[in-house]
Design an enzyme around this catalytic site. Sequence first.
Site, PDB file in Angstrom:
ATOM      1  N   MET A   1      30.482   1.323  -4.294  1.00 25.92           N
ATOM      2  CA  MET A   1      29.904   0.083  -4.177  1.00 25.92           C
ATOM      3  C   MET A   1      29.883  -0.421  -5.679  1.00 25.92           C
ATOM      4  O   MET A   1      29.213  -0.099  -6.567  1.00 25.92           O
ATOM      5  CB  MET A   1      28.439   0.176  -3.892  1.00 25.92           C
ATOM      6  CG  MET A   1      27.494  -1.072  -4.240  1.00 25.92           C
ATOM      7  SD  MET A   1      26.012  -0.884  -3.799  1.00 25.92           S
ATOM      8  CE  MET A   1      25.530   0.257  -2.753  1.00 25.92           C
ATOM      9  N   PRO A   2      30.906  -1.432  -5.877  1.00 26.36           N
ATOM     10  CA  PRO A   2      31.080  -2.014  -7.007  1.00 26.36           C
ATOM     11  C   PRO A   2      29.902  -2.891  -7.693  1.00 26.36           C
ATOM     12  O   PRO A   2      29.359  -3.449  -6.804  1.00 26.36           O
ATOM     13  CB  PRO A   2      32.312  -2.824  -7.181  1.00 26.36           C
ATOM     14  CG  PRO A   2      33.147  -2.435  -5.835  1.00 26.36           C
ATOM     15  CD  PRO A   2      31.881  -1.775  -4.915  1.00 26.36           C
ATOM     16  N   ILE A   3      29.307  -2.669  -8.799  1.00 19.98           N
ATOM     17  CA  ILE A   3      28.520  -3.399  -9.287  1.00 19.98           C
ATOM     18  C   ILE A   3      28.812  -4.190 -10.671  1.00 19.98           C
ATOM     19  O   ILE A   3      29.327  -3.490 -11.490  1.00 19.98           O
ATOM     20  CB  ILE A   3      26.934  -2.640  -9.855  1.00 19.98           C
ATOM     21  CG1 ILE A   3      26.647  -1.950  -8.475  1.00 19.98           C
ATOM     22  CG2 ILE A   3      26.061  -3.680 -10.315  1.00 19.98           C
ATOM     23  CD1 ILE A   3      25.435  -1.014  -8.607  1.00 19.98           C
TER      24      ILE A   3
ATOM     25  N   GLN B   1      29.695  -4.677   0.016  1.00 18.22           N
ATOM     26  CA  GLN B   1      29.377  -3.937  -0.812  1.00 18.22           C
ATOM     27  C   GLN B   1      29.672  -4.173  -2.273  1.00 18.22           C
ATOM     28  O   GLN B   1      29.120  -3.539  -3.404  1.00 18.22           O
ATOM     29  CB  GLN B   1      30.691  -2.624  -0.685  1.00 18.22           C
ATOM     30  CG  GLN B   1      30.738  -2.017   0.730  1.00 18.22           C
ATOM     31  CD  GLN B   1      31.808  -1.133   0.824  1.00 18.22           C
ATOM     32  OE1 GLN B   1      32.916  -1.684   0.844  1.00 18.22           O
ATOM     33  NE2 GLN B   1      31.560   0.126   1.214  1.00 18.22           N
TER      34      GLN B   1
ATOM     35  N   ARG C   1      28.278  -6.158  -5.625  1.00 20.85           N
ATOM     36  CA  ARG C   1      27.046  -6.668  -6.107  1.00 20.85           C
ATOM     37  C   ARG C   1      27.533  -7.204  -7.464  1.00 20.85           C
ATOM     38  O   ARG C   1      28.157  -6.624  -8.257  1.00 20.85           O
ATOM     39  CB  ARG C   1      26.045  -5.645  -6.628  1.00 20.85           C
ATOM     40  CG  ARG C   1      25.633  -4.620  -5.445  1.00 20.85           C
ATOM     41  CD  ARG C   1      25.179  -5.127  -4.411  1.00 20.85           C
ATOM     42  NE  ARG C   1      24.611  -4.367  -3.306  1.00 20.85           N
ATOM     43  CZ  ARG C   1      25.064  -4.024  -2.005  1.00 20.85           C
ATOM     44  NH1 ARG C   1      26.127  -4.415  -1.557  1.00 20.85           N
ATOM     45  NH2 ARG C   1      24.351  -3.207  -1.461  1.00 20.85           N
TER      46      ARG C   1
END
Length: 68
Positions: A1-3, A38, A40
């Site tokens: 999950m890229p933030i 996915q 953020r």
Amino acid sequence: MPIISVVIGEGRSMERKRAFIRALTQATVETMDVRPDQVRVILNETPLDHYAVAGVTFGEKAQQGQSR
């Protein structure tokens, strides 16, 4: 999950910030092979007097009529 966390100077419209978030999300989906849900994105707005280059704040530049 890229933030993704981005620091920007304050003063942009909500419309512009939302467009930026959508563009970041789309670029991440295309390059990181993830679904949009996915991704953020966190925008951290910094007051122009809290952001400086070469010792001069962007607040000072704005008062002097200089662009960012």
